[in-house]
Design an enzyme around this catalytic site. Structure first.
Site, PDB file in Angstrom:
ATOM      1  N   PHE A 246       0.824  -0.841   0.038  1.00 48.21           N
ATOM      2  CA  PHE A 246      -0.079   0.069   0.396  1.00 48.21           C
ATOM      3  C   PHE A 246       0.971   1.236   0.209  1.00 48.21           C
ATOM      4  O   PHE A 246       2.346   0.725   0.510  1.00 48.21           O
ATOM      5  CB  PHE A 246      -0.968   0.062   1.459  1.00 48.21           C
ATOM      6  N   GLY A 340      -2.402  -6.803   4.613  1.00 44.06           N
ATOM      7  CA  GLY A 340      -1.941  -5.679   5.036  1.00 44.06           C
ATOM      8  C   GLY A 340      -0.323  -5.740   5.042  1.00 44.06           C
ATOM      9  O   GLY A 340      -0.124  -6.561   3.690  1.00 44.06           O
ATOM     10  N   ASP A 341       0.530  -5.109   4.154  1.00 47.04           N
ATOM     11  CA  ASP A 341       1.887  -5.088   3.672  1.00 47.04           C
ATOM     12  C   ASP A 341       1.784  -4.454   2.176  1.00 47.04           C
ATOM     13  O   ASP A 341       0.800  -4.246   1.862  1.00 47.04           O
ATOM     14  CB  ASP A 341       2.851  -5.411   4.403  1.00 47.04           C
ATOM     15  N   ASN A 342       1.584  -5.856   1.850  1.00 51.36           N
ATOM     16  CA  ASN A 342       1.543  -5.937   0.240  1.00 51.36           C
ATOM     17  C   ASN A 342       0.757  -6.747  -0.057  1.00 51.36           C
ATOM     18  O   ASN A 342       0.767  -7.394  -0.981  1.00 51.36           O
ATOM     19  CB  ASN A 342       3.297  -6.635   0.116  1.00 51.36           C
ATOM     20  N   TRP A 343      -0.466  -6.201   0.135  1.00 48.36           N
ATOM     21  CA  TRP A 343      -1.677  -6.126  -0.045  1.00 48.36           C
ATOM     22  C   TRP A 343      -2.733  -6.209  -1.150  1.00 48.36           C
ATOM     23  O   TRP A 343      -3.665  -5.880  -1.569  1.00 48.36           O
ATOM     24  CB  TRP A 343      -2.744  -6.206   1.412  1.00 48.36           C
TER      25      TRP A 343
END
Length: 766
Positions: A246, A340-343
């Protein structure tokens, strides 16, 4: 593993090396049936011999520095905008594009065709400057103004670029939209800043790589296959997440400059943009991503181009993620996604997510809304919530309050868990830190017992919903179910708590809630609202949530009026349906509608924008109404949306503040409209919304159908099949309440945050 551990279950604990005895003792005590490592920790070698299920984090697009060294040209890219600069009265204008951005995170990509993939824009006139009128020059990196010791040195290839506009229009404002290489992973940067990783010997600053490049994609697939063979002890591969982070960009002093949990800025690459052009038939420009510096923030009504990019990215991410999941399944393991993170691209409520065949989703639980965002995801076998606080040194330190944060996290999330239970719960971070706070561990044990009881006491039965179906209407619809009004995951912002409170309240109320887009209503008409009793439109004017110009579409207005006129309910919060537009004969310059709220006739109120100051309004608040029946006036409407006035003498004004309507109710033909100036989360406001929904649906006589509580701080869930009720105190102090309904009544006394089961047939607390 002991029988006790197997019997209790539903818990995942983070573990690490060097505290073997403590780990074994805590797992036994808490009944954990799964363990995991965290970003920065490693599993003990004996882990596969001790636990029923072992999770391991896996990063498909970072963490392999050997490959990062071999693929310098295949990095993650992001579009950034330079600071705005005003041209001088004469002469050229030079702009250092990295001014204000963090040179440890980004560097301009000057190796690409800058005339095609960069853009200079005259923001004053709105014109794109022809590439022949500007030039680009590489310049060395500048030292960080306020050095951050925990970050360390800049990357060896750090640098900037200066764009010179040769003959700008005097005093016009210019920006440069430039293609930037990401040279440091965003999440790892955050962990460096939070956990002092720079002080740990051997730490490497990881560089993300992009699977849009065929060579990198083949390597990512091969690397997973090798890793699976090398880690037979791992039962669950916990992808963290997949390929694109994100939007999280830092400023020149290492502080967050731009964060958008829904941003797609870091999913951009030349191969992807070229493939997009082939598939969609038009070329993308830097401005499609920079968006004037708003970067397609979710509060902006999404453009058709941005919606196409989301769809395109989600489709290609789902295809690639599906391939990796199949490899995991072929090896007999489960695949779990961390939400989350690289979603980005892994939209859990999007059309492509089911095709991935993910076994489970885990996410951080920061509120009731984020909890429902996880627990309601369709198409997975189980869901898991990562509860707060994380076992990080920002909380688990002298002066920190992990116990207080644990209590707040549980009270907040429990409302959602009761309505739509997570299958599992867990924690993340460094267990060695948490073990230093025994009172925290004691509280976790109590929380676990209550969490497990929500599954065990009812045999998996969900509590009954009131006979009212609610639709939240905005530009995003189902795609962003339970994700509206967020900027960064569950973080507080002054401008949004007025509206996020609506979603937070709904997440724990006994209603069937769905999220619907304006396009669905425009295209589907009354059929789109066939299974809906009450529509909620909440948001500030000119945002994607209230709608802005979309309300100039008469199909939308006509459908909502028809829906309410035939008996439906409409609840507007803040500046609902706000749009100052024209209609009618274009040759006459348009006919003014005469209202700011397009559905002011339904609501019985309108926004005052100083255009109708010559009109007199006579608001007369009513003393009693079903909506405010058991409230003491302690509701808080949040940020002031401006003056709101009545437009119909039949409008029931429920609350006035400084001459402005803050809550009202209005009959419209056979239906009803309710206006609320805002709805900051509180138990009183949740009760206010609960009653407003029931009134709008003509369901006042059903108030006790799923049991009711006389005290808004105490909520109740009714399980008709097992004749049980669960009552729970949302306050951090003791509360008492009369619970009524289903032919019975009982007085309950609850300690701070306490939950109790009630055998309703016997009228006894269990």
């Amino acid at each position: 593993m002991t029988d006790k551990t197997t019997r209790l279950g539903r818990l995942t604990l983070p573990i690490e090396r060097g505290i073997d005895a403590e780990v074994r003792a805590l797992v036994e005590r808490l009944g954990a049936d799964a363990v995991r490592n965290s970003d920065g920790t490693e599993l003990p070698e004996w882990v596969d011999r001790a636990f029923a299920k072992v999770y391991s984090t896996y990063f498909p697009a970072r963490g392999d520095e050997e490959w990062a060294n071999q693929s310098e040209d295949e990095r993650i890219h992001q579009y950034l905008s330079s600071n705005a600069h005003t041209a001088p009265e004469s002469g050229p204008l030079s702009i250092d594009v990295m001014e204000g951005w963090f040179q440890a995170q980004f560097r301009p990509d000057t190796q690409c065709d800058t005339s095609r993939w960069w853009q200079v824009i005259d923001r004053t006139s709105g014109e794109v400057v022809d590439p022949s009128q500007w030039s680009v020059e590489d310049v060395p990196a500048k030292p960080i103004v306020d050095p951050i010791p925990i970050v360390g040195d800049l990357p060896k290839n750090a640098g900037s670029a200066v764009v010179t506009i040769h003959s700008p229009e005097p005093f016009h404002v210019y920006t440069v939209s430039f293609f930037a290489v990401q040279v440091w992973d965003s999440t790892q940067m955050y962990n460096y800043l939070t956990n002092d990783w720079a002080l740990e010997e051997g730490r490497v600053k990881e560089r993300p790589f992009d699977v849009a490049f065929p060579r990198t994609w083949e390597h990512v697939k091969d690397a997973l296959a090798i890793w699976l063979k090398a880690n037979p002890q791992v039962d669950v591969v916990r992808f963290t997440t997949f390929f694109y982070h994100f939007t999280l960009a830092f400023d020149s002093r290492g502080r967050e400059r731009y964060v958008d949990w829904f941003g797609y800025s870091a999913s951009v690459s030349i191969p992807a943009m070229e493939e997009f052009e082939k598939e969609y038939g038009y070329a993308l420009t830097p401005e499609d991503f920079v968006d004037g510096g708003w970067y397609n923030c979710p509060f902006r009504t999404p453009t058709p181009v941005f919606k196409d990019w989301i769809d395109f990215t989600s489709k290609r991410v789902a295809e690639k993620a599906g391939e990796l999941v199949r490899k995991v399944h072929e090896e007999g393991r489960e695949a779990m996604m961390f939400l989350g993170d690289n979603w980005i691209g892994m939209e859990p409520y999007g059309p492509y997510f089911p095709s991935i065949k993910m076994d489970a989703v885990v996410g951080s639980v920061g509120s009731a809304a984020t909890c429902r965002m996880i627990s309601d995801i369709p198409g997975v076998r189980y869901t898991e919530g990562r509860f707060l606080p994380y076992f990080f040194p920002d909380v688990f330190r002298e002066g920190g309050d992990p116990l207080g944060e644990a209590n707040e996290s549980w009270r907040t999330a429990r409302r959602a868990i009761v309505r739509s239970p997570l299958d599992r719960m867990g924690y993340g971070g460094y267990l060695s830190l948490a073990l230093k706070f025994p009172e925290f561990i004691d509280r976790v044990e109590e929380i676990l017992a209550e969490f497990r009881s929500l599954h065990e006491a009812t045999g998996g039965e969900k509590p009954a919903c009131a006979p009212v179906r609610v639709a939240v209407l905005n530009a995003w619809g189902k795609l962003r179910t339970w994700q509206t009004h967020m900027v960064a995951h569950a973080l507080w912002y002054k401008q949004i708590h007025t509206y996020l409170g609506v979603i937070e309240a709904l997440a724990g109320l006994p209603f069937d809630v769905r999220f619907m887009s304006f396009d669905e209503v425009i295209e589907g008409g009354m059929e789109a609202l066939e299974d809906v009793d009450v529509v909620i439109n909440a948001g500030a004017a000119n945002t994607s949530f209230s709608g802005g110009q979309v309300w100039e579409d008469l199909r939308l207005q006509d459908t909502l009026r028809r829906f309410v006129a035939r008996g439906g309910g409409f609840i507007g919060v803040g500046q609902p349906t706000a749009s100052v537009g024209t209609q009618g004969n274009a040759d006459r310059g348009g006919i003014c509608r005469g209202s700011v709220f397009a559905l002011s006739d339904v609501l019985g109120v309108d926004q005052e924008i100083s255009w109708s100051l010559s009109k007199d309004h006579y608001e007369e608040p009513v003393s009693e109404h079903f909506i405010t029946a058991d409230l003491d006036g302690d509701y808080i409407f949040g940020e002031d949306p401006g003056d709101v006035v009545v437009t119909d003498s039949a409008t029931h004004v429920l609350v006035m503040d400084r001459g402005s309507v803050r809550a009202s109710a209005h009959d419209f033909c056979a239906g009803r409209g309710v206006y609320l100036a805002g709805l900051t989360w509180s138990t009183a406001n949740s009760r206010l919304l609960h009653r407003a929904i029931m009134w709008a649906a003509h369901a006042e006589d059903q108030w006790e159908s799923v049991l009711s509580s006389s005290n808004p701080d105490v909520e109740v869930a009714w399980y008709p099949e097992s004749a049980l009720a669960f009552v729970y105190n949302d306050a951090d102090a003791p509360r008492s309440s009369e619970i009524s309904g289903q032919g019975g009544q009982i007085l309950v006394e609850l300690a701070a945050g306490q939950g109790r089961w009630v055998d309703w047939e016997k009228g006894q607390l269990l």
